[in-house]
Design a protein around this motif. Structure first.
Motif, PDB file in Angstrom:
ATOM      1  N   ALA A   1       0.489  -1.279  -0.039  1.00 44.95           N
ATOM      2  CA  ALA A   1       0.028   0.135  -0.157  1.00 44.95           C
ATOM      3  C   ALA A   1       0.529   1.471  -0.373  1.00 44.95           C
ATOM      4  CB  ALA A   1      -1.244  -0.479   1.214  1.00 44.95           C
TER       5      ALA A   1
ATOM      6  N   ALA B   1      -3.078   2.666  -1.711  1.00 48.03           N
ATOM      7  CA  ALA B   1      -3.357   3.794  -0.816  1.00 48.03           C
ATOM      8  C   ALA B   1      -2.580   5.178  -0.428  1.00 48.03           C
ATOM      9  CB  ALA B   1      -4.678   4.015   0.199  1.00 48.03           C
TER      10      ALA B   1
ATOM     11  N   LEU C   1      -7.446   4.224   3.385  1.00 44.54           N
ATOM     12  CA  LEU C   1      -7.490   2.490   3.762  1.00 44.54           C
ATOM     13  C   LEU C   1      -8.249   2.574   4.751  1.00 44.54           C
ATOM     14  CD1 LEU C   1      -5.483  -0.033   3.580  1.00 44.54           C
ATOM     15  CD2 LEU C   1      -4.150   1.076   4.847  1.00 44.54           C
TER      16      LEU C   1
ATOM     17  N   TRP D   1      -9.285  -4.995   3.483  1.00 52.08           N
ATOM     18  CA  TRP D   1      -8.703  -4.346   3.554  1.00 52.08           C
ATOM     19  C   TRP D   1      -8.929  -3.668   2.260  1.00 52.08           C
ATOM     20  CZ3 TRP D   1      -3.162  -3.908   6.401  1.00 52.08           C
ATOM     21  CH2 TRP D   1      -2.230  -3.234   5.577  1.00 52.08           C
TER      22      TRP D   1
ATOM     23  N   GLU E   1      -8.578  -0.265  -0.041  1.00 53.04           N
ATOM     24  CA  GLU E   1      -7.665   0.842  -0.817  1.00 53.04           C
ATOM     25  C   GLU E   1      -8.725   1.537  -1.398  1.00 53.04           C
ATOM     26  OE1 GLU E   1      -3.551   0.176  -1.701  1.00 53.04           O
ATOM     27  OE2 GLU E   1      -4.101  -1.594   0.188  1.00 53.04           O
TER      28      GLU E   1
ATOM     29  N   GLY F   1      -8.625   1.049  -6.281  1.00 52.94           N
ATOM     30  CA  GLY F   1      -7.705   0.614  -5.334  1.00 52.94           C
ATOM     31  C   GLY F   1      -7.945  -1.296  -4.913  1.00 52.94           C
TER      32      GLY F   1
END
Length: 686
Positions: A602, A607, A615, A630, A632, A672
């Motif tokens: 990441a 992100a 995030l 998770w 992003e 993302g």
């Protein structure tokens, strides 16, 4: 009418009734006498023919009366035993029965007479040259018209060759049992005392010696001298009171390794009695006539010593004895070499233990250290069928019931790709070589295992292979350690590269937001400290330390790992949502690796690399599993799935599926990546 009787008188006279009766009586008596004479003639002829026939058969033929007294023996009996008719009749025939068989034979004979039934017994008769030969004697009762026994008809058939063949076969079977037992023992034994004692005991048993001894070579300053090492058949005191044997004319060929010395009577051997001070056997020595000595030489050609066997009677040891002991000596040489190596290793270990003050100085303890890793030992027939597996082997192969694999082909236990190597190793052993290979073979219950395998042959009395022995050492741990080492090297390389990338990103991000050099240095120092703390959480995956990690919470783990990659000036860059959940020591390491990989990616590509990126990490529990999401979000949609799976992604996948028993999935969107991680709670608490 069969005959007629004519009677006449010289003068005429009338015949009265009495005259007719007299003539009739004379006729009847005359006819009866004639019939009786003819019958006796036929009987004499029949007896003559029978005796002629009985004299020509190879068996011993005899007749006895109802009480069992012999009244006829054929010519073959007299030729075989040398007895005259007068000596043999009645009960004289029993004089040629072997003394060990006489009582039993006569008891069986009397029991048959009492039962008036068939008589049969195996016994030994003495031939006229003094040799006893085995026979089977059989007799049937002869009965009259009323069923009464009037006599006995018997024969004795020579079965000496058959009995001797049975004795020889039994002896060979017993010898094979001794050889196999000895071979298995000395192949697995590493204690020199036990090896030599086992070999000496086996030699006494195989050769029918009264005693046997093994002399181990010990060189003195003069280059000679031999120490009594072990004794079998008699107490050790019979030899301990005598000095060590020297290189006399009798002993020298053995200690020099010239070959086997076998003598029916060593006291008559030209090499005997030529050396002082005893000029033969020392006073008080056990009497020795039959003598057999076999040198024992190592694989390097060094004469280790000699096996010596003796008997007070002459002519006890045969070519078979010599052949058997030559084979045993060869096996003993290998075992003794191994035992000597073991003793050297044992000494080295004991010395190291003494210097390091970690272990007690003990032969038993050293042996237990060396034997702590047990091997899987199997005995195979020459065709490869499984006959035996030791207890450690059954434990390693997870065999609950050996009967399920008894007589199964050994190669059937191996996977197809490994069975070829196993078959080649067996063929090498059958050819007199040692088969060696390393291969994969799971246990019966499917546990993956790697093995180092040695296959050798056990030879019989003719030095030909009669069995195969496989010794398999479980090297799964070593194999996995090597794989882990390679994985560790790749992980270190990957982390170093990521670390430089992260630090570079931190410097750029901090410089962009800091109003002064001092503030930039302070901010950068804090972020580097946070990065170091995050790395501290996953350090045990690289450098295991028993006391490094304690149980932690999932929230703390996430915060510590993600914090180094955050821009402190942006409070909305990270969103965490979830309740407190504890993570065990072992699971924390694997989970930290996964989160570290996701946070690093990441910060490099997702992100946390975008100035306005966001995030969100959310987690909860469902059906006994942790569900972690998770999510992003980047402001400039440019996210694309990677063209190939990098090492970090592979490591995250292996940690999730292999070590934690869960799963990890990626959903690549332009705005993302969205990642879902599912882990069993019981694994998370480890």
């Amino acid at each position: 009418m069969r005959a007629a009787l004519y009677v006449h008188a010289q003068t005429a006279q009338p015949w009265i009734g009495d005259d007719a009766e007299l003539v009739t009586e004379v006729a009847d008596r005359t006819w009866a006498a004639a019939e009786r004479a003819r019958a006796e003639a036929r009987l004499r002829e029949s007896e003559h023919q029978f005796k002629t026939l009985a004299d020509r058969v190879p068996n011993l033929v005899w007749f006895a009366d109802a009480a069992g007294r012999i009244h006829y023996l054929n010519r073959r009996w007299h030729e075989f035993t040398g007895q005259t008719t007068e000596e043999a009749l009645g009960t004289g025939w029993a004089a040629v029965i072997h003394p060990d068989d006489a009582e039993r034979t006569l008891e069986v004979w009397q029991e048959a007479i009492q039962r008036k039934d068939t008589y049969e017994v195996e016994l030994r008769y003495r031939r006229q040259d003094g040799e006893y030969r085995w026979h089977v004697a059989r007799a049937e009762p002869l009965r009259d018209e009323t069923g009464q026994v009037t006599g006995w008809f018997g024969t004795s058939t020579d079965i000496h060759e058959r009995r001797q063949a049975e004795v020889d076969a039994r002896a060979e079977s017993e010898a094979l049992t001794v050889i196999n037992r000895t071979g298995v023992i000395i192949a697995s034994e590493i204690d020199l005392d036990r090896v030599v004692q086992t070999v000496t005991d086996a030699g006494v048993e195989l050769t029918n010696a009264q005693f046997g001894a093994f002399f181990y070579t010990v060189h003195n300053k003069a280059g000679e001298g031999y120490t009594l090492y072990t004794i079998s058949g008699v107490p050790r005191e019979h030899f301990s009171k005598f000095p060590m044997p020297r290189n006399t004319d009798v002993f020298n060929p053995t200690f020099r390794g010239d070959g086997v010395v076998r003598s029916d009577d060593i006291t008559k051997d030209p090499r005997y009695g030529n050396n002082d001070p005893h000029w033969g056997m020392p006073k008080g020595h056990l009497p020795v006539r039959s003598y057999l000595a076999v040198p024992v030489a190592s694989r390097s050609g060094e004469v280790i010593g000699g096996l010596f066997f003796g008997h007070s009677d002459p002519g006890v040891f045969t070519e078979r004895s010599e052949r058997l002991m030559t084979g045993i000596a060869s096996q003993a040489a290998v075992a003794i070499d191994n035992a000597r190596l073991f003793r050297a290793a044992q000494h080295e270990i004991a010395e190291r233990v003494r210097k390091e003050a970690l272990l007690e100085e003990s032969e038993e303890f050293s042996r237990s250290v060396l034997q702590s890793t047990a091997d899987c030992i199997m005995v195979l027939e020459l065709d490869g069928s499984l006959q035996f597996m030791n207890d450690n082997g059954r434990r390693l192969m997870e065999v609950d019931d050996f009967a399920t694999i008894y007589r199964e082909p050994w190669t059937s236990l191996w996977p197809k790709e490994s069975a070829v190597e196993a078959a080649a190793a067996m063929q090498a052993a059958r050819s007199g070589e040692t088969g060696r290979f390393s291969a994969f073979c799971p246990s019966i219950k499917g546990t993956p295992k790697w093995w180092d395998v040695v296959v050798t042959a056990v030879t019989g009395a003719d030095d030909k292979p009669v069995r195969l022995v496989s010794i398999s050492r479980d090297v799964t741990t070593q194999r996995r350690s090597e794989e882990a080492r390679q994985l560790l090297l790749r992980e270190l390389n990957h982390r170093v590269k990521n670390l430089f990338a992260i630090v570079s990103g931190m410097v750029t991000m901090t410089a962009r937001a800091a109003p002064s050099v001092e503030e930039m240095a302070s901010t950068l120092k804090g972020r580097l400290g946070a990065l170091a703390k995050a790395h501290e959480l996953i350090r045990s995956a690289i450098i295991p330390e028993a006391d490094h990690l304690e149980k932690t919470s999932l929230l703390t783990l996430i915060q510590e790992i993600v914090r180094p990659h955050l821009d402190g000036s942006k409070g909305d860059q990270l969103t965490l949502e979830g309740h407190e959940l504890s993570v065990g020591v072992s699971a924390a390491t694997s989970l930290a690796l996964i989160l570290h990989e996701l946070a690093t990616n990441a910060a490099k590509y997702g992100a946390l690399a975008d100035a306005d990126g966001r995030l969100k990490i959310k987690w909860g529990v469902l059906d006994g599993h942790l569900q972690l999401y998770w999510d992003e979000h980047v402001t400039e949609p440019a996210v694309r799935p990677p063209s190939r799976q990098g090492f970090g992604s592979k490591l995250a996948h292996l940690s999730a599926t292999g070590q934690l028993g869960g799963s990890i999935a990626y959903d690549w969107q332009r705005t993302g990546v969205k990642i879902s991680l599912t882990l069993p709670l019981d694994q998370l608490q480890r």
